[in-house]
Design an enzyme around this catalytic site. Sequence first.
Site, PDB file in Angstrom:
ATOM      1  N   GLU A   1      20.356 -43.659  -1.454  1.00 42.71           N
ATOM      2  CA  GLU A   1      19.650 -43.393  -0.331  1.00 42.71           C
ATOM      3  C   GLU A   1      19.604 -41.795  -0.067  1.00 42.71           C
ATOM      4  OE1 GLU A   1      18.164 -45.752   0.721  1.00 42.71           O
ATOM      5  OE2 GLU A   1      18.949 -47.275  -0.321  1.00 42.71           O
TER       6      GLU A   1
ATOM      7  N   GLU B   1      16.795 -45.352   3.623  1.00 42.38           N
ATOM      8  CA  GLU B   1      16.831 -43.942   3.505  1.00 42.38           C
ATOM      9  C   GLU B   1      16.415 -43.306   4.900  1.00 42.38           C
ATOM     10  OE1 GLU B   1      14.615 -45.419   1.569  1.00 42.38           O
ATOM     11  OE2 GLU B   1      12.780 -44.499   1.260  1.00 42.38           O
TER      12      GLU B   1
HETATM   13 ZN   LIG Z   1      15.162 -46.609  -2.417  1.00 43.45          ZN
END
Ligand SMILES: [Zn+2]
Length: 854
Positions: free
Chosen positions: A309, A277
Site C-alpha cells: 500500500e 491505498e
Molecule cells: Zn494494490
Amino acid sequence: MPGKNLSREEAQKRAGLIEVESYRVHLDLASAPDPASATFRSTTTLTFRAATPGADSFADLLAPGMRSVTLNGRTLDPAEVFDGTRVALPDLAAHNVLVVDADCAYSRTGEGLHRFTDPVDGETYLYTHFEPADARRVFANFEQPDLKAPFSFTVTAPAAWDVYANAVHESVQEQGAARVWRFAPTRPISTYLTAVVAGPYHVVRDHYRRELPDGTTLEIPLAATCRRSLAEHFDADEILTVTKQGLDFFHQEFDYPYPFGKYDQCFVPEYNIGAMENPGCVTFREEFVFRSKVTEAAYEGRANVILHEMAHMWFGDLVTMKWWDDLWLKESFADFMGSFGLIGAGTRYRAAWITFANRRKAWAYQQDQYPTTHPITADIRDLEDAKLNFDGITYAKGASVLKQLVAYVGRDAFFEGARRYFQRHAYGNTVLGDLLGALEETSGRDLKSWSASWLETSGVNSLTPQVTCDAEGRITELAVLQDGDTLRPHRVAIGLYDLDGTGALVRTGRVEADVAGARTVVEVPAGRPRPALVLVNDEDLTYCKVRFDEVSLATLRSGLGAMTDPLARALAWSAAWNLTRDALMPARDYLDLVLRFAGQESDIGVLQSLHQQARAALDYYADPAWRAEGGRLLAECALRELRAAEPGSDHQLAWARFLATVAEGAEHLQLLTGLLDGTARIDGLAVDQELRWEFWLALAAAGSATAGEIEGELRRDNTASGKQRAVKCLAALPTPGAKAAAWAAVVDSDELPNALVEAQIAGFAQPGQRELTAGYTDIYFALLEQVWAQRSIEIAMRIVGGFFPRLQTERSTLDATDAWLDAHPHAAPALRRLVLECRDNLARALRAQDRDRG
Ligand SMILES: [Zn+2]
C-alpha cells in the site's frame, strides 16, 4: 441500471470535455449510530470547466434519494435529471458549479460507506471503500481515474467520534450533540482514492522524520487505528516499525518526498479485500489485528501488505493509470514492491521471495491457465470488467514479470526510470508507454519486444530440461524445451543438483542461459556427469511452469525433502503442484510427497501452502474411490507431525490447524473435543480462541457438535469474529436444514452483511457432505442471472464463485455448466467469466481424477 456500468468510451468522452477544479463534500453522519437511520445526507459542490460550452454531460451518483440539483445557479428538477445512477448535466457553461444534495445509503456490503456495529460494546464504526467506482455511492462525482481534483471533506459526526480522511483536519467544532470536522484540501487525486473513516476508533500515534537532500526536513505524522474492542490485541509497535522501515526505503529508492502529508493506517471491520491505498488514509482488513497466535507467515503477509500500500502512494496515487486497462501499472508494481521492500527495507522477513515464488506465483499460474486469462495490459470495456480484473494476472503475474524486468534492465536503471516517471507525471495519469519510455531512457534498451512478449500476450510457458548423456553418464547436451501458445524469451538459472555424502540434495552446478524458441541448447562444462536433478528455473528468475526430465522427477520423488536450499525446495514443491493440477502427476503421488516430506519443511509459509494444497488435491484431484483412504493418511500424518513438532512453535500451530481440516475419524475428533474441553492437551499448544473455532468447525462438519454447543462457544466469544465463525460452523452442520438455512440466508435475502455472506458460503460447502448439497446444482444455475442483476457486484461475485457446485466433481456437473453457458451467450460478460473459470476448475479436476485413477 444502464447508467451504473460506465463504459470506457463514455469515460473518454467525458475526459475530453471536462476538467475538474475542485470538490467540496459535506457528509452528515451524525445519525449513524441509530440503526433505524438508513441514509445520510451528502452535499457535493463540484466546480469544473467544459471545453465545449452548450454540451451535455453527466455526473455519477448511486443514491436512494435526491433533495436538489443546482447547476450554475439554476435549479434542476431531480425527477428529470436523476435516475438513481446518474445526474444529467444539460447545457454546460465554460465554467460550472454543480451542487448535488442527496441522501446516500449506509452500506452493508463493504462498497461505499460501510456501517458496522460492534457486538462487544454496541459502538458503531464507519469506513469507505471505493475502488474501482463506489465513491458515487457516497457523493456525486465524475467516477473515473483520470478526472483528478483536490477534495475538501467536511464531516459531521457524533461528538465522541474521531474522523479520518485523506488530508489533515483543519478544525473541529461542536454542533449540538455532534462535531463538525473540516479537512484540508487534498492534492489532486482520483475519486476512487478518497476516503473517510469515522467512529470511536482506538488510535496509536507516532511520527516519521527524514532529512531530505535539499536540507529540509520531512515530517510525517503517523497513526494506526482499530476498533476499541480489538485494542488489547493491537500490536501497533510492529506495524509502525514496518511503516518506518518502508518510508525510509521508498524515499531512498524513489527520491520523491511522500506527497500526502500524514499517513494513517486504519484497520476496519468486514473489509472485502486486504487493504486499500487511499492517500494518507490506508484501510486494512482488521483480521490483520491478530486475536490469537498466528505464524510468522501471517506477520510477513501483513508487512508485505503494508509495503504494498505504501508503494501505491507513488505508483497509483501520485501517478495514476488513465483507465482500468492499465491497472497493472500500479498493482503489478505494488505487488512487486511488497516483496522487494521486505528485503530492501531491512525488515525481519527474509523469506519474502520464497513466499513469492511458492504462494504468489501459484495464484498467477492458476489464473493464467483459465480460458478467461488476459494480457497483463488488459482490455477493460467497462466497470464490471474492471471489478474482475483485480486478479492473479494484474497482481502476481505482473509482479513476476517486473521482477524479471529488474533483472533485465538492472536495478539502477529500473529505479532511475521510476524516479523520472514520478517527476514527469506527478498528479497526472499515464498509460503503458509512459513507463516503458522512462525505462528505455534509463536502461538504453528497447523494451518493445519485451513488452510485446510479456505484457501484451497471455498464458504461461512450461520449461523442461532435456539431458543427453554418453555411455559413461557424462552430459553431451543439455537443452531446455519450451511449451505454450506464445513462446517467449526467458532468462533462467539452471541448477544442477546431486546428493552429497550426508544424503543432502545440494546444488553442484549452475548455468545461466537465455532460453528462446521451442528448444534451446545450453552450454555445460564438458565431461560433467549427469546430475541427479535439473531445476530449470532455479532462483525463480522467470515466470514459467517448471517441468522435469525422468531422472530428475525420480530424484524429486525420492529426495524432495533432502533439498537443503529453501527457495529451490519451494520451487520443487510448486512444480509438483503444477504437475498435479495439469494431470501429469497422480494426486496420490503428490500427497505421498506431502506425507513423506512436509514434516521436514522448515519454511512456515511453504508448509501452510502445502497444507492447503494437500486438502485441495484430496477434494478435487484424487480418485473419489481413493479419497477416504487418502483422507485417513493425511489425518494420521497431521497428528504424527503435531505430536512431533516443537512445543509452542509455528509449525506446531500449523499442524494443529491442518489436523482440524482433515480430522474425520473418531480418534481425531475425540482429540479435538478433548483439546476444547481441557481433557486432552498437547505440550506447548495454546488452544486459543481462533484455534477453538477451527476445532469447532471440524466437529460441526463431521456431525460431532450440536448447534447448541456452537452457540455456547459464541457466548464465550461474543465478538464480530466469533459471530462469523459461529455462522460458518452452523452452516457446516451435516443436515438438510442447516444447508437450506445457509442458502436462504444468502440468496433469498439482502439483509446479511458481506462478512456473514462469506461465512455462510464457506460453511455451506464441506467436502464430506457431497450428497447433502448435490441437489443445489440446478438451483444454482437457475438463479445466476437474477443474482447478478439484483445484488451488488461484490456480493454477486461471492455467490457466483462460492456456491458453484465445485465439490460435485462429476461429468454431469460439467454438462450442467455447459448447458447454462450455451443457453446464456448474452449474459453479462463478467458473470460469464466467473462461470467459465469455475467450469475450468471442474474440468481440470475431472482430468486429474482420471489421471489418479491410472
Ligand atoms: Zn494494490
